[in-house]
Design a protein around this motif. Sequence first.
Motif, mmCIF file in Angstrom:
data_model
loop_
_atom_site.group_PDB
_atom_site.id
_atom_site.type_symbol
_atom_site.label_atom_id
_atom_site.label_comp_id
_atom_site.label_asym_id
_atom_site.label_seq_id
_atom_site.Cartn_x
_atom_site.Cartn_y
_atom_site.Cartn_z
ATOM 1 N N GLU A 198 0.835 -1.201 0.000
ATOM 2 C CA GLU A 198 0.000 0.000 0.000
ATOM 3 C C GLU A 198 0.870 1.252 0.000
ATOM 4 N N SER A 199 0.524 2.198 -0.895
ATOM 5 C CA SER A 199 1.303 3.435 -0.976
ATOM 6 C C SER A 199 0.787 4.499 -0.021
ATOM 7 N N GLY A 200 -0.532 4.584 0.141
ATOM 8 C CA GLY A 200 -1.115 5.550 1.063
ATOM 9 C C GLY A 200 -1.043 6.980 0.545
ATOM 10 N N GLU A 201 -1.593 7.894 1.325
ATOM 11 C CA GLU A 201 -1.584 9.317 0.982
ATOM 12 C C GLU A 201 -0.386 10.005 1.611
ATOM 13 N N LEU A 202 0.033 11.093 0.995
ATOM 14 C CA LEU A 202 1.155 11.862 1.531
ATOM 15 C C LEU A 202 0.683 12.775 2.664
ATOM 16 N N TRP A 203 -0.497 13.381 2.494
ATOM 17 C CA TRP A 203 -1.012 14.326 3.484
ATOM 18 C C TRP A 203 -2.519 14.396 3.361
ATOM 19 N N ASN A 204 -3.209 14.414 4.476
ATOM 20 C CA ASN A 204 -4.672 14.475 4.473
ATOM 21 C C ASN A 204 -5.123 15.484 5.525
ATOM 22 N N TRP A 205 -5.479 16.684 5.077
ATOM 23 C CA TRP A 205 -5.834 17.753 5.996
ATOM 24 C C TRP A 205 -7.021 17.378 6.877
ATOM 25 N N SER A 206 -8.011 16.699 6.318
ATOM 26 C CA SER A 206 -9.241 16.418 7.065
ATOM 27 C C SER A 206 -9.010 15.486 8.260
ATOM 28 N N GLY A 207 -7.927 14.721 8.218
ATOM 29 C CA GLY A 207 -7.686 13.767 9.291
ATOM 30 C C GLY A 207 -6.585 14.163 10.253
ATOM 31 N N ILE A 208 -6.034 15.371 10.074
ATOM 32 C CA ILE A 208 -4.888 15.781 10.893
ATOM 33 C C ILE A 208 -5.250 15.874 12.371
ATOM 34 N N SER A 209 -6.416 16.436 12.684
ATOM 35 C CA SER A 209 -6.786 16.589 14.099
ATOM 36 C C SER A 209 -6.923 15.235 14.784
ATOM 37 N N THR A 210 -7.512 14.261 14.075
ATOM 38 C CA THR A 210 -7.639 12.915 14.636
ATOM 39 C C THR A 210 -6.264 12.279 14.821
ATOM 40 N N ALA A 211 -5.381 12.460 13.829
ATOM 41 C CA ALA A 211 -4.037 11.885 13.914
ATOM 42 C C ALA A 211 -3.275 12.435 15.117
ATOM 43 N N ILE A 212 -3.311 13.764 15.310
ATOM 44 C CA ILE A 212 -2.592 14.363 16.437
ATOM 45 C C ILE A 212 -3.196 13.902 17.760
ATOM 46 N N SER A 213 -4.528 13.795 17.824
ATOM 47 C CA SER A 213 -5.183 13.339 19.050
ATOM 48 C C SER A 213 -4.727 11.934 19.417
ATOM 49 N N LEU A 214 -4.660 11.047 18.416
ATOM 50 C CA LEU A 214 -4.229 9.675 18.667
ATOM 51 C C LEU A 214 -2.756 9.618 19.042
ATOM 52 N N PHE A 215 -1.934 10.429 18.393
ATOM 53 C CA PHE A 215 -0.511 10.465 18.735
ATOM 54 C C PHE A 215 -0.310 10.965 20.168
ATOM 55 N N THR A 216 -1.084 11.971 20.562
ATOM 56 C CA THR A 216 -0.957 12.501 21.920
ATOM 57 C C THR A 216 -1.354 11.451 22.946
ATOM 58 N N GLY A 265 -2.967 0.131 4.220
ATOM 59 C CA GLY A 265 -3.339 1.401 3.619
ATOM 60 C C GLY A 265 -4.527 2.060 4.283
ATOM 61 N N GLU A 266 -5.439 2.592 3.475
ATOM 62 C CA GLU A 266 -6.610 3.295 3.983
ATOM 63 C C GLU A 266 -7.617 2.359 4.635
ATOM 64 N N ASP A 267 -7.466 1.054 4.462
ATOM 65 C CA ASP A 267 -8.398 0.092 5.034
ATOM 66 C C ASP A 267 -8.022 -0.334 6.447
ATOM 67 N N VAL A 268 -6.939 0.201 6.982
ATOM 68 C CA VAL A 268 -6.509 -0.198 8.320
ATOM 69 C C VAL A 268 -7.558 0.231 9.344
ATOM 70 N N THR A 269 -7.855 -0.632 10.302
ATOM 71 C CA THR A 269 -8.856 -0.335 11.328
ATOM 72 C C THR A 269 -8.205 0.381 12.512
ATOM 73 N N SER A 270 -9.027 0.767 13.477
ATOM 74 C CA SER A 270 -8.511 1.492 14.640
ATOM 75 C C SER A 270 -7.596 0.615 15.485
ATOM 76 N N GLN A 271 -7.666 -0.714 15.315
ATOM 77 C CA GLN A 271 -6.725 -1.653 15.930
ATOM 78 C C GLN A 271 -6.157 -2.525 14.810
ATOM 79 N N VAL A 272 -4.901 -2.372 14.534
ATOM 80 C CA VAL A 272 -4.313 -3.045 13.380
ATOM 81 C C VAL A 272 -4.429 -4.559 13.483
ATOM 82 N N THR A 273 -4.507 -5.092 14.682
ATOM 83 C CA THR A 273 -4.632 -6.543 14.838
ATOM 84 C C THR A 273 -5.940 -7.067 14.267
ATOM 85 N N LEU A 274 -6.966 -6.213 14.172
ATOM 86 C CA LEU A 274 -8.246 -6.649 13.613
ATOM 87 C C LEU A 274 -8.191 -6.797 12.106
#
Length: 413
Positions: A198-216, A265-274
């Motif tokens: 999977e190549s994935g996206e380089l940058w996705n503005w709409s998901g940045i807030s969720t990404a930072i929240s999860l990283f925090t 890629g984009e199909d990854v779930t909130s828990q990668v083990t799933l």
Amino acid sequence: MDTNTVERTESQSHHEPSPTKGTTFTRTCFNGINTLSGVGILSVPYALSKGGWLSLLLLLLVALLCFYTGLLLRRCMDSDPLIKSYPDIGQVAFGRTGRAMVSMFLYLELFFVAVEFLIMEGDNLHKLFPNQDFAIFGNEVGGKQGFVLLTALVVLPTTWLRSLGVLAYVSAGGVMASLILVLAVFWGGAFDGIGFHESGELWNWSGISTAISLFTFCYCGHAVFPTLCNSMKDKSQFPKVLLVCFILSTLSYGSMAIFGYMMFGEDVTSQVTLNLPMKNISSKIAILTTLINPISKYALVTAPIATAVEEAFPFRESKIMSYLIRTSLVMSTVFVALVVPFFGHVMAFIGAFLSIAVSILFPCLCYCKMVIGFKKVGVELMMIFMILLFGTFVAIVGTYTALTDIIKEVQPK
């Protein structure tokens, strides 16, 4: 130091520790890494899918900010020898209001992290045993709900341990579990036919807030840092402990994020083990290792809550009272896990609303008030001001996004 409770040690009068007592550097590192490398490791591929490849820079930024604010907490503790806990810092900085605010956010964060442990176990055990149902008092219970209850029974005895020195041995198992989990996911991609295509996206503005929240969320160990520091034999080594913990945890998180995103890629779930196919041995190993996480981390995370409640009750020295309080705490986390079983959305809410406040905003505000002063303009104050602006913006946007997602989930479809 070997004590009956964590917070009781923090609130006792200040004495120089005995050279023969206290948690060693290595044990404290195990406890610290175990606190940081927690359940968030399952969701970093999902966070990366939300923000795109460049959001890995945000993971590094969050790690640096949280490491810096961890040092600020240590400096706040150094400024007053009577400070033994995070709420103490809030009280010295802003009085009773400060103590109440810090305590509320701190204990809510720890509580919801414990809830996430149970949700994770319910989801992964259900994937491992999809056809398993439970009957409790003659009533049928679904697989996920039954496994949440079963996990609670397993972790309950660990909450009765009241010594960080003992918990360090349990933490060592948690650190090994995180390492095995990363290796198992990598093995699945490299050798078990999943691949890294999977190549994935380089940058996705709409998901940045969720990404930072999860990283925090991944770095929400600040609530436990004062406890770890006060348990050490040599407290002057705590900054080195933080450095070791953040470096190793970031390597673990970054590796898992890259592996998981390249695999699904984009199909990854909130828990990668799933996402892992159950036909592979590596998938089963990855899921089985997640079973160790609640056993190794649940007690460490809930210890400050339990001891704070114990201090507020009479008969605080009673072991029976302690067991009742800690058992009630476990039962309350089970209830929330059953009512709001949305792993990714709950994690994003914790990260945005609670973790950013506890791990970024409060340390900066307390440090400015206690050590450097708000009126003393300088490079450090300006840097802290920028951190506060960044944290406040992410907290507002991330909390709104997470709550919106949770409401969508609970509404009838």
